[in-house]
Design a protein around this motif. Structure first.
Motif, PDB file in Angstrom:
ATOM      1  N   PHE A 109      35.824  -1.725 101.221  1.00  0.00           N
ATOM      2  CA  PHE A 109      35.975  -3.033 101.877  1.00  0.00           C
ATOM      3  C   PHE A 109      36.023  -4.181 100.878  1.00  0.00           C
ATOM      4  O   PHE A 109      36.528  -5.264 101.189  1.00  0.00           O
ATOM      5  N   LYS A 110      35.512  -3.980  99.659  1.00  0.00           N
ATOM      6  CA  LYS A 110      35.506  -5.080  98.697  1.00  0.00           C
ATOM      7  C   LYS A 110      36.911  -5.556  98.348  1.00  0.00           C
ATOM      8  O   LYS A 110      37.098  -6.689  97.920  1.00  0.00           O
ATOM      9  N   ASP A 141      31.990   1.274  92.501  1.00  0.00           N
ATOM     10  CA  ASP A 141      32.876   0.644  93.482  1.00  0.00           C
ATOM     11  C   ASP A 141      33.323  -0.778  93.160  1.00  0.00           C
ATOM     12  O   ASP A 141      34.506  -1.103  93.244  1.00  0.00           O
ATOM     13  N   PRO A 253      26.985  -1.741 107.564  1.00  0.00           N
ATOM     14  CA  PRO A 253      26.287  -1.094 106.448  1.00  0.00           C
ATOM     15  C   PRO A 253      26.061  -2.116 105.334  1.00  0.00           C
ATOM     16  O   PRO A 253      27.014  -2.708 104.842  1.00  0.00           O
ATOM     17  N   THR A 254      24.801  -2.325 104.958  1.00  0.00           N
ATOM     18  CA  THR A 254      24.483  -3.503 104.157  1.00  0.00           C
ATOM     19  C   THR A 254      23.716  -3.166 102.887  1.00  0.00           C
ATOM     20  O   THR A 254      22.828  -2.320 102.888  1.00  0.00           O
ATOM     21  N   GLY A 255      24.069  -3.857 101.796  1.00  0.00           N
ATOM     22  CA  GLY A 255      23.335  -3.760 100.541  1.00  0.00           C
ATOM     23  C   GLY A 255      22.957  -5.144 100.048  1.00  0.00           C
ATOM     24  O   GLY A 255      21.803  -5.546 100.048  1.00  0.00           O
ATOM     25  N   ASN A 256      23.991  -5.900  99.655  1.00  0.00           N
ATOM     26  CA  ASN A 256      23.795  -7.241  99.109  1.00  0.00           C
ATOM     27  C   ASN A 256      23.724  -8.341 100.165  1.00  0.00           C
ATOM     28  O   ASN A 256      23.659  -9.513  99.834  1.00  0.00           O
ATOM     29  N   PHE A 257      23.832  -7.985 101.449  1.00  0.00           N
ATOM     30  CA  PHE A 257      23.850  -8.962 102.536  1.00  0.00           C
ATOM     31  C   PHE A 257      25.125  -9.815 102.515  1.00  0.00           C
ATOM     32  O   PHE A 257      25.200 -10.873 103.111  1.00  0.00           O
ATOM     33  N   GLY A 258      26.169  -9.352 101.787  1.00  0.00           N
ATOM     34  CA  GLY A 258      27.390 -10.148 101.665  1.00  0.00           C
ATOM     35  C   GLY A 258      28.267 -10.017 102.896  1.00  0.00           C
ATOM     36  O   GLY A 258      28.692 -11.001 103.509  1.00  0.00           O
ATOM     37  N   ASN A 259      28.518  -8.772 103.263  1.00  0.00           N
ATOM     38  CA  ASN A 259      29.401  -8.498 104.371  1.00  0.00           C
ATOM     39  C   ASN A 259      28.816  -9.059 105.676  1.00  0.00           C
ATOM     40  O   ASN A 259      29.473  -9.787 106.414  1.00  0.00           O
ATOM     41  N   SER A 307      26.523   2.517  97.148  1.00  0.00           N
ATOM     42  CA  SER A 307      26.833   1.087  97.121  1.00  0.00           C
ATOM     43  C   SER A 307      25.844   0.271  97.951  1.00  0.00           C
ATOM     44  O   SER A 307      25.912  -0.954  97.985  1.00  0.00           O
ATOM     45  N   MET A 308      24.932   0.956  98.631  1.00  0.00           N
ATOM     46  CA  MET A 308      23.867   0.264  99.367  1.00  0.00           C
ATOM     47  C   MET A 308      22.503   0.515  98.730  1.00  0.00           C
ATOM     48  O   MET A 308      21.477   0.176  99.318  1.00  0.00           O
ATOM     49  N   HIS A 386      28.505   5.583 103.807  1.00  0.00           N
ATOM     50  CA  HIS A 386      28.057   4.214 104.073  1.00  0.00           C
ATOM     51  C   HIS A 386      28.279   3.888 105.550  1.00  0.00           C
ATOM     52  O   HIS A 386      27.377   3.422 106.250  1.00  0.00           O
ATOM     53  N   THR A 410      33.193   0.808 105.754  1.00  0.00           N
ATOM     54  CA  THR A 410      33.332   0.129 104.466  1.00  0.00           C
ATOM     55  C   THR A 410      34.009   0.947 103.375  1.00  0.00           C
ATOM     56  O   THR A 410      34.345   0.405 102.336  1.00  0.00           O
ATOM     57  N   ALA A 411      34.202   2.245 103.587  1.00  0.00           N
ATOM     58  CA  ALA A 411      34.903   3.030 102.562  1.00  0.00           C
ATOM     59  C   ALA A 411      35.617   4.216 103.184  1.00  0.00           C
ATOM     60  O   ALA A 411      35.238   4.715 104.253  1.00  0.00           O
TER      61      ALA A 411
HETATM   62  C1  PLP Z   1      29.453  -2.932  98.570  1.00  0.00           C
HETATM   63  C2  PLP Z   1      29.461  -1.909  99.657  1.00  0.00           C
HETATM   64  C3  PLP Z   1      28.589  -2.014 100.761  1.00  0.00           C
HETATM   65  C4  PLP Z   1      27.544  -3.105 100.909  1.00  0.00           C
HETATM   66  O1  PLP Z   1      28.122  -4.354 101.121  1.00  0.00           O
HETATM   67  P1  PLP Z   1      27.243  -5.692 100.900  1.00  0.00           P
HETATM   68  O2  PLP Z   1      28.194  -6.819 101.034  1.00  0.00           O
HETATM   69  O3  PLP Z   1      26.679  -5.547  99.517  1.00  0.00           O
HETATM   70  O4  PLP Z   1      26.200  -5.691 101.948  1.00  0.00           O
HETATM   71  C5  PLP Z   1      28.682  -1.045 101.759  1.00  0.00           C
HETATM   72  N1  PLP Z   1      29.564  -0.023 101.663  1.00  0.00           N
HETATM   73  C6  PLP Z   1      30.403   0.112 100.616  1.00  0.00           C
HETATM   74  C7  PLP Z   1      31.334   1.280 100.579  1.00  0.00           C
HETATM   75  C8  PLP Z   1      30.395  -0.820  99.581  1.00  0.00           C
HETATM   76  O5  PLP Z   1      31.235  -0.675  98.535  1.00  0.00           O
END
Ligand code: PLP
Length: 462
Positions: A109-110, A141, A253-259, A307-308, A386, A410-411
């Motif tokens: 998704f990035k 990623d 699906p969240t890691g950095n809270f960006g999405n 990535s999370m 993810h 997201t992927a």
């Molecule tokens: C970066 C990423 C996330 C997390 O997104 P955030 O914006 O960091 O919350 C989830 N899934 C995949 C595949 C990613 O590359």
């Protein structure tokens, strides 16, 4: 639209200035000075528009200092690299929808944001006659999506450090087969933490940073959040009218809270969203925050959704600003407390406010494999690990909400073959875009785990 900082010392800067500044000069994050609103009538007028037109409509509200024609061109260029005309197609799996965000060049998704950011950088730098040298470390990623975002762009060079032999085969190929002259892949003899340490050291040498116009492309750049707001609207527009009820839920699906932050902006703007659900893996700081008001940093554990695997959600500060009723001093105090004590505590009142917009779930490794397996057997659809955390969350919450869920996917599963194979005992179909990489020429520079050697390399190649 003007931009200001969450820490209160930067105000009144333009969109282009915000994009180039990245992190605000007072240490905060840049946010729009007001939230534009979109009515139900506006939404209905967008119904038959394509992705690029919706993107132009939404982004125009946040971009004051770029010519309309130019913005339109930048958007069109950015999404030409996607392999489907819908850009982010919505797939209906009956119990829930999936929004496929992986149709860009690196299948994650990035790309949606970084394809746009690359074009935007090229335009803004060209106009000012400036150059930018992007330095970053990646565990896989983000690096490839950033490289694909700026490859061949004028005025920009990119140096991406990855830990040699410690990224997946496909991630390595995605990075090292890009032969554009402005792309430098550095394979460091060390771990991802070593790579990050080297980058940090380089950025802390302020003379070096200024002399060589160094910048980063991380997820705190406002333009990345902006590009992501668009697909929340476009997802809604693709749902069946009969199934919409009044509102829909998104699970992310969240890691950095960006999405998910982009979803919060869409909700503030007026998109009829009931709840935004934060789906975490075992690194569940954001889940503990939503459920118990406990935002405390613990060690990072490795999961099937790498990535999370994050504890410090770099975009969280933007949400705090709104949670604290735009009190910049309070944001600053909280962030300082987080740095010192490794936690932020939230009151019952604050939690009540959080729950108006958010819910959360957490999914462990075995649940991740289980849901990939069950969705494959019931629907014939293969989830990446993810997205599986999101789908697991949607199924856990199915009885709690009447509104249908859109799970952000997201992927592409082919990026995470090992986990998928463990779950369903077979490999996902490898898309052409990836298959082709195996025969391509590669360029990569081996580096010792040594800051001064990397610095010298940068000096010689900027
Ligand atoms: C970066 C990423 C996330 C997390 O997104 P955030 O914006 O960091 O919350 C989830 N899934 C995949 C595949 C990613 O590359």
């Amino acid at each position: 639209m003007k931009y200001k900082s969450t820490r209160g010392l930067i105000k009144g800067i333009s969109f282009k200035e915000a994009v180039l500044m990245g992190l605000a000069d007072d240490g905060g994050l840049l946010i729009p000075e007001s939230i534009p609103s979109i009515t139900q009538d506006d939404l209905m007028a967008l119904k038959d528009k394509n992705y690029q037109d919706v993107a132009f409509y939404i982004m125009s509200k946040f971009v004051g200092d770029i010519d309309k024609e130019v913005l339109k061109r930048l958007i069109d260029e950015s999404y030409k690299t996607f392999d489907t005309s819908k850009i982010v197609p919505l797939v209906d799996l009956d119990d829930f929808y999936l929004l496929e965000l992986f149709h860009g060049p690196t299948l994650a998704f990035k790309d949606v944001a970084l394809q746009f950011l690359g074009n935007l950088f090229e335009y803004v730098l060209g106009e000012k006659g400036e150059n930018l040298n992007i330095i970053g470390a990646t565990s896989g990623d983000t690096g490839s999506a950033a490289i694909y975002g700026v490859r061949g762009k004028k005025g920009v060079k990119i140096f991406i450090l990855h830990p040699k032999g410690r990224v997946s085969k496909i991630q390595e190929l995605q990075m090292t087969t890009v032969l554009d002259e402005n792309v430098f892949n550095l394979a460091v003899d060390g771990t991802f933490d070593d790579c990050q340490y080297i980058v940090k050291e380089i950025f802390s040498d302020l003379d070096f940073k200024r002399k060589y116009s160094l910048g980063s492309i991380n997820s705190i750049n406002w333009a990345r959040v902006l590009a992501q707001i668009v697909y929340y609207f476009y997802a809604y527009l693709q749902t069946k009218e009969s199934e919409r009820l009044d509102k829909i839920n998104f699970i992310v699906p969240t890691g950095n809270f960006g999405n998910i932050l982009a979803g919060f902006y869409a909700k503030m703007m007026g998109l009829p969203v009931n709840k935004l659900v934060i789906a975490t893996n075992e690194n569940n700081i954001l889940h503990r925050f939503v459920q118990y008001g406990d935002y405390s940093i613990k060690g990072v554990v490795q999961t099937y959704s790498p990535s999370m695997d994050i504890q410090i959600a770099s975009n969280f500060e933007r949400y705090l600003f709104y949670l604290y009723d735009e009190d910049a001093d309070k944001v600053k105090a909280s962030m300082e407390n987080l740095r010192r004590e490794r936690f932020i505590k939230f009151s019952t009142e604050e939690l009540k406010k959080v729950h108006q917009d958010f819910d959360s779930t957490t999914t462990d490794n075995s649940e991740t494999l289980k849901v990939i397996n069950s969705v494959y057997h019931k629907k014939g659809y293969i989830l990446d690990p993810h997205t599986a955390c999101g789908v697991d969350g949607a199924l856990k919450l199915k009885d709690k909400y009447e509104e249908k869920f859109i799970c952000l996917s997201t992927a592409h599963p082919a990026k995470f073959i090992d986990a998928v194979k463990k779950a369903i005992n077979k490999e996902p179909v490898i898309p052409d875009r990836i298959q082709k990489l195996f025969d391509k020429e590669k360029r990569v520079y081996d580096m010792p785990n040594d800051v001064s050697v990397v610095k010298k390399f940068i000096e010689q190649h900027v």
